[in-house]
Scaffold this active site. Structure first.
Site, PDB file in Angstrom:
ATOM      1  N   LYS A 297       3.079  -0.642   2.623  1.00 30.25           N
ATOM      2  CA  LYS A 297       3.190   0.747   3.063  1.00 30.25           C
ATOM      3  C   LYS A 297       2.549   0.923   4.440  1.00 30.25           C
ATOM      4  O   LYS A 297       3.129   1.476   5.346  1.00 30.25           O
ATOM      5  CB  LYS A 297       2.524   1.654   2.025  1.00 30.25           C
ATOM      6  CG  LYS A 297       2.576   3.114   2.376  1.00 30.25           C
ATOM      7  CD  LYS A 297       2.000   3.990   1.285  1.00 30.25           C
ATOM      8  CE  LYS A 297       1.857   5.402   1.784  1.00 30.25           C
ATOM      9  NZ  LYS A 297       1.273   6.311   0.807  1.00 30.25           N
TER      10      LYS A 297
ATOM     11  N   GLU B  24      -4.058  -9.333   3.198  1.00 31.88           N
ATOM     12  CA  GLU B  24      -3.425 -10.357   2.358  1.00 31.88           C
ATOM     13  C   GLU B  24      -1.948 -10.521   2.716  1.00 31.88           C
ATOM     14  O   GLU B  24      -1.435 -11.637   2.891  1.00 31.88           O
ATOM     15  CB  GLU B  24      -3.506  -9.973   0.873  1.00 31.88           C
ATOM     16  CG  GLU B  24      -4.888  -9.932   0.280  1.00 31.88           C
ATOM     17  CD  GLU B  24      -5.542  -8.559   0.347  1.00 31.88           C
ATOM     18  OE1 GLU B  24      -5.284  -7.807   1.321  1.00 31.88           O
ATOM     19  OE2 GLU B  24      -6.339  -8.251  -0.557  1.00 31.88           O
TER      20      GLU B  24
ATOM     21  N   GLY C 171       1.254   4.272  -2.941  1.00 32.92           N
ATOM     22  CA  GLY C 171       1.529   2.848  -3.165  1.00 32.92           C
ATOM     23  C   GLY C 171       1.877   2.545  -4.617  1.00 32.92           C
ATOM     24  O   GLY C 171       2.865   1.873  -4.914  1.00 32.92           O
ATOM     25  N   ARG C 172       1.068   3.064  -5.543  1.00 35.81           N
ATOM     26  CA  ARG C 172       1.287   2.735  -6.957  1.00 35.81           C
ATOM     27  C   ARG C 172       2.426   3.529  -7.579  1.00 35.81           C
ATOM     28  O   ARG C 172       2.713   3.389  -8.759  1.00 35.81           O
ATOM     29  CB  ARG C 172      -0.014   2.906  -7.736  1.00 35.81           C
ATOM     30  CG  ARG C 172      -0.705   4.245  -7.568  1.00 35.81           C
ATOM     31  CD  ARG C 172      -2.133   4.181  -8.077  1.00 35.81           C
ATOM     32  NE  ARG C 172      -2.888   5.395  -7.819  1.00 35.81           N
ATOM     33  CZ  ARG C 172      -3.527   5.675  -6.683  1.00 35.81           C
ATOM     34  NH1 ARG C 172      -3.477   4.825  -5.670  1.00 35.81           N
ATOM     35  NH2 ARG C 172      -4.213   6.792  -6.548  1.00 35.81           N
TER      36      ARG C 172
ATOM     37  N   GLU D 187      -6.459   3.139 -10.639  1.00 30.49           N
ATOM     38  CA  GLU D 187      -6.613   3.563  -9.241  1.00 30.49           C
ATOM     39  C   GLU D 187      -6.460   5.086  -9.141  1.00 30.49           C
ATOM     40  O   GLU D 187      -7.001   5.712  -8.235  1.00 30.49           O
ATOM     41  CB  GLU D 187      -5.571   2.854  -8.349  1.00 30.49           C
ATOM     42  CG  GLU D 187      -6.071   2.599  -6.936  1.00 30.49           C
ATOM     43  CD  GLU D 187      -5.196   1.650  -6.129  1.00 30.49           C
ATOM     44  OE1 GLU D 187      -5.671   0.545  -5.784  1.00 30.49           O
ATOM     45  OE2 GLU D 187      -4.049   1.990  -5.810  1.00 30.49           O
TER      46      GLU D 187
ATOM     47  N   HIS E 176      -3.469 -12.665 -31.628  1.00 34.67           N
ATOM     48  CA  HIS E 176      -4.213 -13.905 -31.838  1.00 34.67           C
ATOM     49  C   HIS E 176      -5.328 -14.060 -30.813  1.00 34.67           C
ATOM     50  O   HIS E 176      -5.857 -15.160 -30.627  1.00 34.67           O
ATOM     51  CB  HIS E 176      -3.250 -15.090 -31.787  1.00 34.67           C
ATOM     52  CG  HIS E 176      -2.196 -15.002 -32.844  1.00 34.67           C
ATOM     53  ND1 HIS E 176      -2.362 -15.535 -34.103  1.00 34.67           N
ATOM     54  CD2 HIS E 176      -0.990 -14.383 -32.849  1.00 34.67           C
ATOM     55  CE1 HIS E 176      -1.284 -15.267 -34.828  1.00 34.67           C
ATOM     56  NE2 HIS E 176      -0.432 -14.561 -34.093  1.00 34.67           N
TER      57      HIS E 176
ATOM     58  N   LYS F 226     -13.263  -4.032   1.298  1.00 39.50           N
ATOM     59  CA  LYS F 226     -12.442  -4.501   2.443  1.00 39.50           C
ATOM     60  C   LYS F 226     -13.294  -4.528   3.712  1.00 39.50           C
ATOM     61  O   LYS F 226     -13.245  -5.478   4.490  1.00 39.50           O
ATOM     62  CB  LYS F 226     -11.270  -3.539   2.674  1.00 39.50           C
ATOM     63  CG  LYS F 226     -10.177  -3.585   1.627  1.00 39.50           C
ATOM     64  CD  LYS F 226      -9.015  -2.689   2.083  1.00 39.50           C
ATOM     65  CE  LYS F 226      -8.080  -2.366   0.955  1.00 39.50           C
ATOM     66  NZ  LYS F 226      -7.033  -1.400   1.319  1.00 39.50           N
TER      67      LYS F 226
HETATM   68  O1  F6P Z   1      -6.144  -1.674  -1.666  1.00 39.38           O
HETATM   69  C1  F6P Z   1      -5.418  -0.801  -2.479  1.00 39.38           C
HETATM   70  C2  F6P Z   1      -4.106  -0.446  -1.869  1.00 39.38           C
HETATM   71  O2  F6P Z   1      -4.282   0.470  -0.839  1.00 39.38           O
HETATM   72  C3  F6P Z   1      -3.154   0.085  -2.923  1.00 39.38           C
HETATM   73  O3  F6P Z   1      -3.327   1.405  -3.185  1.00 39.38           O
HETATM   74  C4  F6P Z   1      -1.837  -0.293  -2.349  1.00 39.38           C
HETATM   75  O4  F6P Z   1      -0.832  -0.244  -3.305  1.00 39.38           O
HETATM   76  C5  F6P Z   1      -2.139  -1.678  -1.854  1.00 39.38           C
HETATM   77  O5  F6P Z   1      -3.446  -1.586  -1.337  1.00 39.38           O
HETATM   78  C6  F6P Z   1      -1.207  -2.243  -0.833  1.00 39.38           C
HETATM   79  O6  F6P Z   1      -1.121  -1.450   0.310  1.00 39.38           O
HETATM   80  P1  F6P Z   1       0.029  -1.641   1.347  1.00 39.38           P
HETATM   81  O7  F6P Z   1       1.325  -1.369   0.652  1.00 39.38           O
HETATM   82  O8  F6P Z   1      -0.247  -0.650   2.428  1.00 39.38           O
HETATM   83  O9  F6P Z   1      -0.014  -3.050   1.853  1.00 39.38           O
END
Ligand code: F6P
Length: 556
Positions: free
Chosen positions: A218, A224, A279-280, A365, A396, A524
């Site tokens: 987003k 990452e 995002g979620r 979240e 189990h 972060k």
């Molecule tokens: O670190 C949490 C977060 O901001 C989430 O809310 C989001 O879904 C995820 O990181 C990834 O963010 P982006 O889509 O901006 O890479």
């Protein structure tokens, strides 16, 4: 009250001091002497009383909430609480595009992505833009799926790798696994972790000439994702050599065109979405591109239609017949009045294996907050810890604690009447376990029943005395059962939206902003400080534990 005034006003800051809250405490105390086993025995209509279905010709979608620690007066009070918290007005505010995510100044409009009616944000109707992106997704997905989109060597695409994390990974990854029977000739892979092993393992068997990468973020600033995308591009160029060919193998999904361009992806190959999609909550947007590539755009639109079914239900059903509202209220009942700190989601559907992980982000979240919308500390517990595994595997592993442990863990059991693969009559075995578990958790097994069983086995009195307490099940352990016909795209859409709205209602009741996530920021920030130190930079001002660990990592 208009939707607009509802979201501006301070929502129920004193909910926990209201007479209804106090009455719920008294109701909880009364439950000390009530057992669900007896309620079922004395009320043959309990199931009918506490079940709800969204029924149409072939998509049964049923919530049986009768095995919960509720009786008419419990529900009456909980529903009163929902009224007092103005759930309906806040719901309408969300659907109409008000900026209910007040800490980020944003509307919350994932519902518009699966809707049909115009919605305005800042006086601008968002529907034409949504339609345009859906159309671009359709054209692109069709070209890739039919082999018209060619890689640099002229071969069609066989594998799609989505690089994203959090909401840019969990939803699409969960949905692609869930909808495997609808998958076509494209394989879908997901890389999220900055641990390079995931990327390495994923790329191991892939051919750069037939692999398409979707860089999904987003913000397009997520460490990452950007690192994995750079590594993927290097892997691709190692074989393809020519940077001009990157355009045929890398597309982006983002709200940040500038950052996409800066990264080196042509914005002609970018699928956009908007800041009002959290995002979620984003799998319904272009973030769902890997789903569309995997199952096709028609099936993706069925998923959207399923979400829309639940939106309509949530908007139109009275509170006492409203699935997400009831699930939210019952969840709050356990969190705030039974001190339940965890909650399990247990799909009896192997292909929903990633559903609990997906829900962890959605729920934790959103509801993992300690400050109210007005900036004050909350005065009651908020979101519980959510966990889960598919049944029967979980049986189990951790069900022991749910049956006989000291913690109360409310559970949602989820199953389909039909399987896509009924091999060897195993689907009936799966369902027998689904049913048996909720019955066992509700009924339990008394000392007398255990003693009788052991006597019938021919055990000696001393042995019975020693063993019996260990074999008693207290029961009275609450569960919801969600039953659908078969795990289709539409059913999955319904299921996801059901939990989204449940989380929304709980956010209103707890008076927290369900749509921000400031709690992910501190780690972060600190990681950015520490990284140079791992490259030999000057040690920072850390506690002795962190310093000691850094020294160990550096081998000093
Ligand atoms: O670190 C949490 C977060 O901001 C989430 O809310 C989001 O879904 C995820 O990181 C990834 O963010 P982006 O889509 O901006 O890479």
């Amino acid at each position: 009250m208009t939707a607009s005034s509802a979201s501006r006003q301070k929502t129920t800051p004193k909910l926990t001091q209201s007479p209804t809250w106090k009455a719920l405490k008294d109701e909880r105390a009364a439950w000390k002497n009530i057992h669900l086993r007896d309620l079922f025995a004395h009320d043959k209509k309990r199931n009918a009383r506490y079940s709800l279905a969204l029924d149409d010709a072939d998509e049964t979608f049923l919530l049986d909430y009768s095995k919960n620690l509720i009786r008419p007066q419990t529900l009456k009070l909980l529903l009163k609480l929902a009224k007092e918290a103005k759930v309906e007005a806040l719901r309408d505010a969300m659907f109409s595009g008000e900026k209910i995510n007040h800490t980020e100044g944003r509307a919350v409009l994932h519902t518009a992505l699966r809707g049909k009616t115009p919605v305005q944000v800042d006086g601008y109707d968002v529907m034409p833009d949504i339609g345009a992106v859906l159309e671009r997704m359709r054209v692109f997905a069709d070209r890739v799926r039919t082999g018209k989109w060619k890689g640099y060597s002229g071969k069609p695409i066989s594998d799609v790798v989505n690089i994203g994390i959090g909401g840019s990974d969990l939803g699409p990854a969960m949905a692609c696994l869930a909808l495997k029977p609808y998958g076509g000739n494209i394989r879908a892979h997901f890389v999220s972790n900055v641990d390079p092993s995931q990327l390495v393992d994923t790329l191991e068997d892939l051919d750069p000439a037939t692999t398409l990468f979707i860089v999904a973020s987003k913000t397009f600033t997520t460490q990452e994702t950007l690192l994995n995308a750079q590594a993927a591009r290097a892997w691709f160029l190692d074989t393809a050599k020519d940077p001009q060919q990157v355009a045929k193998h890398f597309v982006a999904v983002s709200t940040n065109a500038e950052a996409v361009a800066a990264f080196g992806i042509d914005t002609a190959n970018m699928f956009g979405f908007w800041d009002w999609v959290g995002g979620r909550y984003s799998l319904w947007s272009a973030i769902g591109l890997p789903i569309a590539l995997y199952i096709g755009m028609d099936a993706f639109e069925e998923l959207l239609a399923g979400g829309h079914d639940l939106d309509t239900h949530f908007k139109e059903a009275p509170l006492d017949q409203n699935m997400p509202v009831l699930m939210a209220l019952i969840g709050l009942w356990y969190t705030n009045f039974w001190d339940a700190q965890a909650y399990a989601v247990l799909p009896y559907e192997q292909r929903l294996a990633r559903f609990p992980a997906y829900l962890q982000q959605l729920d934790m979240e959103s509801s993992g907050k300690g400050i109210t919308r007005d900036g004050k500390p909350v005065t009651c517990a908020t979101g519980p810890v959510l966990f889960g595994e598919p049944g029967t595997n979980g049986q189990h592993a951790f069900y022991q604690l749910i049956h006989q442990g000291t913690a109360l863990i409310p559970c949602d059991f989820i199953a389909g009447r039909e399987s896509h693969n009924d091999v060897n009559g195993q689907h009936a075995v799966l369902l027998s376990n689904f049913l048996a578990q909720t019955e066992a958790l509700m009924r339990g097994k008394t000392l007398l029943e255990v003693q009788k069983e052991l006597t019938a086995e021919g055990r000696k009195p001393a042995e019975i005395k020693a063993l019996a307490p260990h074999k008693v099940f207290p029961g009275n352990r609450p569960t919801n059962s969600l039953l659908y016909r078969r795990l289709t795209p539409r059913t999955l859409g319904r299921l996801i939206a059901l939990y989204e709205h449940k989380v929304f209602v709980q956010g209103v009741l707890w008076n927290v902003n369900s749509y921000d996530q400031w709690g992910v920021e501190l780690g972060k920030q600190l990681a950015k400080v520490i990284l140079p130190e791992l490259h030999g930079g000057k040690p920072g001002n850390h506690d002795s534990s962190t310093l000691g660990l850094i020294q160990r990592i550096l081998g000093d």
